[in-house]
Scaffold this motif. Sequence first.
Motif, PDB file in Angstrom:
ATOM      1  N   ASN A 173       0.914  -1.096  -0.008  1.00  0.00           N
ATOM      2  CA  ASN A 173       0.046  -0.136  -0.109  1.00  0.00           C
ATOM      3  C   ASN A 173       0.878   1.449  -0.171  1.00  0.00           C
ATOM      4  OD1 ASN A 173       0.966  -0.637   2.717  1.00  0.00           O
ATOM      5  ND2 ASN A 173      -0.618   0.865   3.510  1.00  0.00           N
ATOM      6  N   ILE A 174       2.029   1.202  -0.113  1.00  0.00           N
ATOM      7  CA  ILE A 174       2.934   2.322  -0.206  1.00  0.00           C
ATOM      8  C   ILE A 174       3.375   2.624  -1.967  1.00  0.00           C
ATOM      9  CG2 ILE A 174       5.193   3.534   0.343  1.00  0.00           C
ATOM     10  CD1 ILE A 174       3.103   3.113   2.705  1.00  0.00           C
ATOM     11  N   TYR A 175       3.157   3.701  -2.044  1.00  0.00           N
ATOM     12  CA  TYR A 175       3.636   4.117  -3.657  1.00  0.00           C
ATOM     13  C   TYR A 175       4.367   5.494  -3.417  1.00  0.00           C
ATOM     14  CZ  TYR A 175      -0.525   1.305  -4.763  1.00  0.00           C
ATOM     15  OH  TYR A 175      -1.267   0.022  -4.751  1.00  0.00           O
ATOM     16  N   THR A 176       4.780   6.011  -4.616  1.00  0.00           N
ATOM     17  CA  THR A 176       5.507   7.254  -4.902  1.00  0.00           C
ATOM     18  C   THR A 176       5.338   7.915  -5.903  1.00  0.00           C
ATOM     19  OG1 THR A 176       7.578   8.438  -4.798  1.00  0.00           O
ATOM     20  CG2 THR A 176       7.552   6.444  -6.303  1.00  0.00           C
ATOM     21  N   ASP A 177       5.386   9.199  -6.306  1.00  0.00           N
ATOM     22  CA  ASP A 177       5.306   9.752  -7.564  1.00  0.00           C
ATOM     23  C   ASP A 177       6.567  10.141  -8.050  1.00  0.00           C
ATOM     24  OD1 ASP A 177       5.646  12.539  -6.881  1.00  0.00           O
ATOM     25  OD2 ASP A 177       3.804  12.688  -6.438  1.00  0.00           O
ATOM     26  N   THR A 178       6.897  10.591  -9.575  1.00  0.00           N
ATOM     27  CA  THR A 178       7.724  11.149 -10.189  1.00  0.00           C
ATOM     28  C   THR A 178       8.380  12.492  -9.905  1.00  0.00           C
ATOM     29  OG1 THR A 178       6.619  11.489 -12.164  1.00  0.00           O
ATOM     30  CG2 THR A 178       7.355   9.178 -11.830  1.00  0.00           C
ATOM     31  N   ALA A 179       7.456  13.171  -9.204  1.00  0.00           N
ATOM     32  CA  ALA A 179       7.651  14.662  -9.306  1.00  0.00           C
ATOM     33  C   ALA A 179       8.775  15.285  -8.752  1.00  0.00           C
ATOM     34  CB  ALA A 179       6.389  15.372  -8.477  1.00  0.00           C
ATOM     35  N   GLY A 180       9.765  15.899  -9.420  1.00  0.00           N
ATOM     36  CA  GLY A 180      10.932  16.526  -8.992  1.00  0.00           C
ATOM     37  C   GLY A 180      12.205  15.736  -8.742  1.00  0.00           C
ATOM     38  N   ILE A 181      11.813  14.420  -9.033  1.00  0.00           N
ATOM     39  CA  ILE A 181      13.061  13.351  -8.675  1.00  0.00           C
ATOM     40  C   ILE A 181      14.419  13.776  -9.775  1.00  0.00           C
ATOM     41  CG2 ILE A 181      13.982  11.112  -9.027  1.00  0.00           C
ATOM     42  CD1 ILE A 181      10.894  10.354  -8.261  1.00  0.00           C
ATOM     43  N   ARG A 182      15.412  13.984  -9.145  1.00  0.00           N
ATOM     44  CA  ARG A 182      16.492  14.576 -10.355  1.00  0.00           C
ATOM     45  C   ARG A 182      17.444  13.289 -10.303  1.00  0.00           C
ATOM     46  NH1 ARG A 182      14.897  18.837  -6.895  1.00  0.00           N
ATOM     47  NH2 ARG A 182      16.159  18.492  -5.262  1.00  0.00           N
ATOM     48  N   ARG A 183      17.626  12.472  -9.534  1.00  0.00           N
ATOM     49  CA  ARG A 183      18.425  11.370  -9.833  1.00  0.00           C
ATOM     50  C   ARG A 183      17.668  10.221 -10.603  1.00  0.00           C
ATOM     51  NH1 ARG A 183      23.231  11.855  -6.691  1.00  0.00           N
ATOM     52  NH2 ARG A 183      23.009  13.622  -5.302  1.00  0.00           N
ATOM     53  N   PHE A 184      17.967  10.361 -12.063  1.00  0.00           N
ATOM     54  CA  PHE A 184      17.025   9.438 -12.670  1.00  0.00           C
ATOM     55  C   PHE A 184      17.352   8.000 -12.455  1.00  0.00           C
ATOM     56  CE2 PHE A 184      16.572   7.201 -16.709  1.00  0.00           C
ATOM     57  CZ  PHE A 184      15.009   7.399 -17.247  1.00  0.00           C
ATOM     58  N   ASP A 185      18.655   7.511 -12.012  1.00  0.00           N
ATOM     59  CA  ASP A 185      19.117   6.147 -11.906  1.00  0.00           C
ATOM     60  C   ASP A 185      18.386   5.731 -10.854  1.00  0.00           C
ATOM     61  OD1 ASP A 185      20.872   6.290 -14.078  1.00  0.00           O
ATOM     62  OD2 ASP A 185      22.634   6.325 -12.720  1.00  0.00           O
ATOM     63  N   LEU A 186      17.898   6.678  -9.794  1.00  0.00           N
ATOM     64  CA  LEU A 186      16.870   6.321  -8.717  1.00  0.00           C
ATOM     65  C   LEU A 186      15.781   5.878  -9.183  1.00  0.00           C
ATOM     66  CD1 LEU A 186      18.529   8.322  -5.494  1.00  0.00           C
ATOM     67  CD2 LEU A 186      18.667   5.670  -6.186  1.00  0.00           C
ATOM     68  N   LEU A 187      14.998   6.722  -9.904  1.00  0.00           N
ATOM     69  CA  LEU A 187      13.617   6.565 -10.617  1.00  0.00           C
ATOM     70  C   LEU A 187      13.783   5.279 -11.225  1.00  0.00           C
ATOM     71  CD1 LEU A 187      10.760   7.491 -11.110  1.00  0.00           C
ATOM     72  CD2 LEU A 187      11.700   8.817 -12.989  1.00  0.00           C
ATOM     73  N   GLN A 188      14.773   5.052 -12.224  1.00  0.00           N
ATOM     74  CA  GLN A 188      14.819   3.779 -12.871  1.00  0.00           C
ATOM     75  C   GLN A 188      14.820   2.809 -12.082  1.00  0.00           C
ATOM     76  OE1 GLN A 188      18.287   3.370 -15.509  1.00  0.00           O
ATOM     77  NE2 GLN A 188      16.854   2.907 -17.082  1.00  0.00           N
TER      78      GLN A 188
END
Length: 242
Positions: A173-188
């Motif tokens: 039940n824990i989610y996140t969003d992509t807003a303002g994430i600067r480190r692309f490798d962490l988003l990936q």
Amino acid sequence: MIIDCHCHAGPGDGLTGPWDANAGLERYLRRAARAGIARSVLFPAFHSDYARANRAVARIVAAAPQRLLGFAFVHATRDRGRIRAMLREAVEQLGFVGIKLHRHDARINGEVCDAARAFRLPVLYDPVGEVAIAELLAQDYPDVDFILPHLGSFADDWSAQLAMIDHLVRHPNIYTDTAGIRRFDLLQEAVRRAGAHKVLFGSDGPWLHPGLELHKVRLLGLPEEEEGLILGGNLRRLCRLA
């Protein structure tokens, strides 16, 4: 249909910076339209009276109901004792579909989570790097969905964002969003390890450019079905939208 799950709107009354001043949408909406974003979730800028600010956002949403959705902002401490009443108004009268709160105001508490459970609303809570709260939210409220935006830290706290990925993996039940994430490798890495079903597209408009934030998702190079979850499918599911 692309849905931006994270956009501020309406009046703020602090005037210490853009975050608590008027959040006008004119440029944001033009940019979003050019980027192909069909709908946006709105919630107030920081305000000293969120009941009043929510009503202002509701008027904006009502002017374009096919384009805009509303989340109700609450202050976990200042609104103590009236949060359920505020959310009842938000759901039954204003037509809102979620809850927003921010640790800049106060830490999330049980009263907010109990009301979210009662009204079956997802909660978008910015923990400002204190991502360990995800453990307690998942443990005590497994039937409430929580979105901790910015991969847990708009301030680019690398260690908090790494820890947030672990919470995404372990807690359904824990989610996140992509807003303002600067480190692309962490988003990936978040998408690779937790799955596209745990990440929502958000822009943090009107201050960040929605087209630029959307492009980060495109650059992930995901299969169409997985990209579709991030770009709107997950938000529709969490908010129980048709």
